[in-house]
Design a protein around this motif. Structure first.
Motif, mmCIF file in Angstrom:
data_model
loop_
_atom_site.group_PDB
_atom_site.id
_atom_site.type_symbol
_atom_site.label_atom_id
_atom_site.label_comp_id
_atom_site.label_asym_id
_atom_site.label_seq_id
_atom_site.Cartn_x
_atom_site.Cartn_y
_atom_site.Cartn_z
ATOM 1 N N PRO A 98 0.795 -1.228 0.000
ATOM 2 C CA PRO A 98 0.000 0.000 0.000
ATOM 3 C C PRO A 98 0.833 1.287 0.000
ATOM 4 N N ALA A 99 2.091 1.220 0.410
ATOM 5 C CA ALA A 99 2.942 2.410 0.410
ATOM 6 C C ALA A 99 3.241 2.893 -1.002
ATOM 7 N N GLU A 100 2.892 2.100 -1.987
ATOM 8 C CA GLU A 100 3.115 2.475 -3.395
ATOM 9 C C GLU A 100 2.439 3.792 -3.726
ATOM 10 N N ALA A 101 1.264 4.038 -3.147
ATOM 11 C CA ALA A 101 0.539 5.280 -3.422
ATOM 12 C C ALA A 101 1.313 6.496 -2.924
ATOM 13 N N ILE A 102 1.960 6.359 -1.783
ATOM 14 C CA ILE A 102 2.738 7.475 -1.228
ATOM 15 C C ILE A 102 3.976 7.728 -2.082
ATOM 16 N N VAL A 103 4.683 6.668 -2.422
ATOM 17 C CA VAL A 103 5.899 6.805 -3.232
ATOM 18 C C VAL A 103 5.554 7.308 -4.627
ATOM 19 N N ALA A 104 4.402 6.904 -5.160
ATOM 20 C CA ALA A 104 3.995 7.374 -6.485
ATOM 21 C C ALA A 104 3.819 8.889 -6.498
ATOM 22 N N GLU A 105 3.258 9.440 -5.417
ATOM 23 C CA GLU A 105 3.115 10.900 -5.331
ATOM 24 C C GLU A 105 4.476 11.593 -5.284
ATOM 25 N N ALA A 106 5.405 11.027 -4.532
ATOM 26 C CA ALA A 106 6.755 11.594 -4.470
ATOM 27 C C ALA A 106 7.456 11.451 -5.817
ATOM 28 N N ALA A 107 7.237 10.323 -6.489
ATOM 29 C CA ALA A 107 7.875 10.081 -7.785
ATOM 30 C C ALA A 107 7.419 11.095 -8.823
ATOM 31 N N VAL A 108 6.147 11.451 -8.784
ATOM 32 C CA VAL A 108 5.643 12.456 -9.729
ATOM 33 C C VAL A 108 6.400 13.766 -9.548
ATOM 34 N N GLN A 109 6.655 14.157 -8.307
ATOM 35 C CA GLN A 109 7.396 15.391 -8.053
ATOM 36 C C GLN A 109 8.825 15.304 -8.590
ATOM 37 N N VAL A 110 9.457 14.152 -8.431
ATOM 38 C CA VAL A 110 10.820 13.963 -8.943
ATOM 39 C C VAL A 110 10.814 14.037 -10.469
ATOM 40 N N TYR A 111 9.852 13.366 -11.103
ATOM 41 C CA TYR A 111 9.781 13.360 -12.568
ATOM 42 C C TYR A 111 9.532 14.763 -13.111
ATOM 43 N N VAL A 112 8.616 15.504 -12.483
ATOM 44 C CA VAL A 112 8.289 16.847 -12.961
ATOM 45 C C VAL A 112 9.477 17.782 -12.775
ATOM 46 N N SER A 113 10.132 17.716 -11.621
ATOM 47 C CA SER A 113 11.273 18.608 -11.393
ATOM 48 C C SER A 113 12.419 18.280 -12.345
ATOM 49 N N ARG A 114 12.612 17.005 -12.637
ATOM 50 C CA ARG A 114 13.666 16.609 -13.581
ATOM 51 C C ARG A 114 13.331 17.086 -14.987
ATOM 52 N N ALA A 115 12.077 16.974 -15.377
ATOM 53 C CA ALA A 115 11.665 17.432 -16.702
ATOM 54 C C ALA A 115 11.840 18.943 -16.825
ATOM 55 N N ARG A 116 11.462 19.681 -15.789
ATOM 56 C CA ARG A 116 11.638 21.149 -15.823
ATOM 57 C C ARG A 116 13.112 21.521 -15.938
ATOM 58 N N PHE A 117 13.962 20.794 -15.219
ATOM 59 C CA PHE A 117 15.401 21.056 -15.268
ATOM 60 C C PHE A 117 15.925 20.895 -16.685
ATOM 61 N N PHE A 118 15.570 19.782 -17.344
ATOM 62 C CA PHE A 118 16.071 19.536 -18.685
ATOM 63 C C PHE A 118 15.446 20.464 -19.710
ATOM 64 N N LEU A 119 14.196 20.836 -19.530
ATOM 65 C CA LEU A 119 13.564 21.775 -20.457
ATOM 66 C C LEU A 119 14.194 23.153 -20.354
ATOM 67 N N ARG A 120 14.578 23.543 -19.147
ATOM 68 C CA ARG A 120 15.186 24.855 -18.960
ATOM 69 C C ARG A 120 16.519 24.958 -19.700
ATOM 70 N N PHE A 121 17.288 23.877 -19.719
ATOM 71 C CA PHE A 121 18.598 23.910 -20.352
ATOM 72 C C PHE A 121 18.581 23.482 -21.808
ATOM 73 N N SER A 122 17.466 22.931 -22.277
ATOM 74 C CA SER A 122 17.415 22.495 -23.660
ATOM 75 C C SER A 122 16.724 23.488 -24.578
ATOM 76 N N SER A 123 16.138 24.520 -24.003
ATOM 77 C CA SER A 123 15.459 25.511 -24.845
ATOM 78 C C SER A 123 16.488 26.352 -25.582
ATOM 79 N N PRO A 124 16.160 26.775 -26.806
ATOM 80 C CA PRO A 124 17.113 27.600 -27.565
ATOM 81 C C PRO A 124 17.315 28.963 -26.911
ATOM 82 N N LEU A 125 18.497 29.468 -27.084
ATOM 83 C CA LEU A 125 18.800 30.788 -26.519
ATOM 84 C C LEU A 125 18.057 31.874 -27.282
ATOM 85 N N PRO A 126 17.607 32.923 -26.567
ATOM 86 C CA PRO A 126 16.881 34.013 -27.258
ATOM 87 C C PRO A 126 17.760 34.848 -28.127
#
Length: 110
Positions: free
Chosen positions: A82-110
């Motif tokens: 049953p702890a899977e539900a708790i870890v899944a919520e934490a995992a979503v935060q890790v995935y989103v923060s990692r995606a934001r990190f890579f999107l910030r550095f992969s966007s073309p320069l203005p």
């Protein structure tokens, strides 16, 4: 928790990206290590080895949180814990923060 009928599919859905992450990180680390150590014993290349070691550490640290979170999630889903539900919520935060990190550095320069 996913229904019992789709637990194998859910486990595979999380385990395959986990394996991909482990393999690619390992291959990148091996390539950097091999390149740094094939350079010979020249004293002028000591700084190159130091830079390569720093690069390896950055790669390992950047993937460690993602790797550990996903590994724990795969194990808990496989066990039907049953702890899977708790870890899944934490995992979503890790995935989103990692995606934001890579999107910030992969966007073309203005």
């Amino acid at each position: 928790m996913p229904p019992a009928a789709i637990v194998p599919l859910t486990t595979a859905g999380f385990a395959l990206p986990l394996c991909t992450n482990v393999l690619t990180t390992g291959f990148i680390i091996f390539k950097i290590w091999r390149t740094a150590h094939l350079s010979g014993g020249d004293a002028s290349l000591a700084s190159t080895r130091r830079i390569a070691h720093g690069a390896i550490m950055i790669i390992v640290e950047s993937g460690a949180l993602y790797l550990v979170t996903q590994l724990i999630l795969v194990v808990l889903i496989s066990l039907g814990h049953p702890a899977e539900a708790i870890v899944a919520e934490a995992a979503v935060q890790v995935y989103v923060s990692r995606a934001r990190f890579f999107l910030r550095f992969s966007s073309p320069l203005p």
